[in-house]
Design a protein around this motif. Structure first.
Motif, PDB file in Angstrom:
ATOM      1  N   VAL A  85       0.822  -1.217   0.000  1.00 42.76           N
ATOM      2  CA  VAL A  85       0.000   0.000   0.000  1.00 42.76           C
ATOM      3  C   VAL A  85       0.853   1.263   0.000  1.00 42.76           C
ATOM      4  CG1 VAL A  85      -1.995  -1.151   1.022  1.00 42.76           C
ATOM      5  CG2 VAL A  85      -0.360   0.022   2.509  1.00 42.76           C
ATOM      6  N   GLU A 141      -2.448   2.797  -4.175  1.00 40.05           N
ATOM      7  CA  GLU A 141      -3.710   2.264  -3.657  1.00 40.05           C
ATOM      8  C   GLU A 141      -3.970   0.871  -4.176  1.00 40.05           C
ATOM      9  OE1 GLU A 141      -7.392   4.343  -3.460  1.00 40.05           O
ATOM     10  OE2 GLU A 141      -6.357   6.262  -3.224  1.00 40.05           O
ATOM     11  N   ARG A 142      -4.456   0.011  -3.279  1.00 38.85           N
ATOM     12  CA  ARG A 142      -4.834  -1.361  -3.629  1.00 38.85           C
ATOM     13  C   ARG A 142      -6.104  -1.699  -2.868  1.00 38.85           C
ATOM     14  NH1 ARG A 142      -0.355  -4.577  -5.562  1.00 38.85           N
ATOM     15  NH2 ARG A 142      -1.974  -6.104  -5.960  1.00 38.85           N
ATOM     16  N   SER A 143      -6.985  -2.408  -3.496  1.00 38.54           N
ATOM     17  CA  SER A 143      -8.187  -2.827  -2.779  1.00 38.54           C
ATOM     18  C   SER A 143      -7.850  -4.023  -1.891  1.00 38.54           C
ATOM     19  CB  SER A 143      -9.298  -3.198  -3.766  1.00 38.54           C
ATOM     20  OG  SER A 143      -9.028  -4.461  -4.348  1.00 38.54           O
ATOM     21  N   THR A 144      -8.633  -4.196  -0.844  1.00 39.23           N
ATOM     22  CA  THR A 144      -8.400  -5.325   0.045  1.00 39.23           C
ATOM     23  C   THR A 144      -8.617  -6.642  -0.690  1.00 39.23           C
ATOM     24  OG1 THR A 144     -10.672  -5.142   0.862  1.00 39.23           O
ATOM     25  CG2 THR A 144      -8.942  -4.092   2.183  1.00 39.23           C
ATOM     26  N   ASP A 145      -9.542  -6.669  -1.647  1.00 37.51           N
ATOM     27  CA  ASP A 145      -9.769  -7.889  -2.430  1.00 37.51           C
ATOM     28  C   ASP A 145      -8.539  -8.240  -3.264  1.00 37.51           C
ATOM     29  OD1 ASP A 145     -12.350  -8.276  -1.465  1.00 37.51           O
ATOM     30  OD2 ASP A 145     -13.272  -7.103  -3.088  1.00 37.51           O
ATOM     31  N   ASP A 146      -7.919  -7.215  -3.892  1.00 36.63           N
ATOM     32  CA  ASP A 146      -6.707  -7.447  -4.691  1.00 36.63           C
ATOM     33  C   ASP A 146      -5.566  -7.972  -3.811  1.00 36.63           C
ATOM     34  OD1 ASP A 146      -7.932  -6.602  -7.018  1.00 36.63           O
ATOM     35  OD2 ASP A 146      -7.002  -4.598  -7.010  1.00 36.63           O
ATOM     36  N   TYR A 159      -5.796  -9.500  -0.894  1.00 40.46           N
ATOM     37  CA  TYR A 159      -6.133 -10.841  -0.412  1.00 40.46           C
ATOM     38  C   TYR A 159      -5.861 -11.884  -1.484  1.00 40.46           C
ATOM     39  CZ  TYR A 159      -8.890 -14.674   1.564  1.00 40.46           C
ATOM     40  OH  TYR A 159      -9.293 -15.880   2.065  1.00 40.46           O
ATOM     41  N   ASP A 160      -6.299 -11.618  -2.715  1.00 39.49           N
ATOM     42  CA  ASP A 160      -6.073 -12.563  -3.818  1.00 39.49           C
ATOM     43  C   ASP A 160      -4.582 -12.735  -4.107  1.00 39.49           C
ATOM     44  OD1 ASP A 160      -8.806 -12.938  -4.072  1.00 39.49           O
ATOM     45  OD2 ASP A 160      -9.023 -11.505  -5.736  1.00 39.49           O
ATOM     46  N   ARG A 213      -9.923 -14.819   5.378  1.00 34.85           N
ATOM     47  CA  ARG A 213     -10.097 -13.381   5.248  1.00 34.85           C
ATOM     48  C   ARG A 213     -10.046 -12.720   6.624  1.00 34.85           C
ATOM     49  NH1 ARG A 213     -10.770 -10.232   0.695  1.00 34.85           N
ATOM     50  NH2 ARG A 213     -11.616  -8.268   1.305  1.00 34.85           N
TER      51      ARG A 213
END
Length: 194
Positions: free
Chosen positions: A169, A173-178, A180-181, A194
């Protein structure tokens, strides 16, 4: 070790040093490095042996490395300070005094000798106690059988994951879904909840 045993060890060290061009002797402590250097200096002369460990100043260590590389020294007694990365020139023998405490450490140290195309590393191990004798026998048997130290891979270490998340981060910016994957693609985190 008793004084009698040290006398035998030193006699054998002198014999090995004199029958080789350059010898690197590994010990496990700075105190032992100084003790063995002193004893060998008494037997071989001050210009033949030097010490190398982390308590010595950088200029002194560099001078020892240069003297070994140029062939001025017959032997250097060192701690882990000479295990990796320093070009000390050709070594035809490495001696380990006392147990190295791991197969990887022993192989790394012995690998400093014969470090040229077509040459085989050459080393000797000196057990200084009965316990070290048994440990050294097990070490040699394990090496001959091709077994190495087991490096445990931790399962989903959360401290490392936290560091990696911060690093990711910090770059954007990164999404939490990205995130996590992405992290679940790494073997230790494949079962991460998760």
């Amino acid at each position: 070790c008793s004084h009698e045993l040290w006398a035998e060890v030193n006699a054998r060290l002198v014999e090995l040093i004199n029958s080789h061009r350059s010898t690197l002797i590994f010990v496990n402590t700075r105190r032992m490095a100084e003790r063995v250097t002193f004893q060998l200096t008494e037997l071989l002369g001050e210009e033949a042996v030097s010490s190398h460990h982390g308590s010595l100043s950088a200029p002194i260590r560099l001078k020892t490395e240069q003297r070994l590389k140029s062939g001025e020294l017959k032997a250097v007694v060192a701690t882990a300070s000479l295990e990796l990365g320093i070009d000390v020139g050709y070594l035809d023998l490495v001696i380990q005094l006392g147990s190295p405490r791991s197969i990887a450490t022993f192989l790394q140290r012995i690998g400093r000798s014969g470090h040229a195309l077509g040459l085989v590393p050459k080393g000797r191990i000196f057990a200084l106690t009965r316990d070290e004798l048994l440990e050294s026998m097990g070490l040699i048997r394990a090496i001959r059988a091709g077994r190495l130290d087991v490096t445990p891979i931790p399962n989903a270490p959360l401290d490392i994951l936290a560091q990696q998340i911060v690093a990711e981060v910090a770059t954007g910016e990164r999404s939490t879904d990205d995130l996590y994957d992405m992290f679940r693609r790494a073997e230790p985190y494949r079962l991460l909840r998760r």
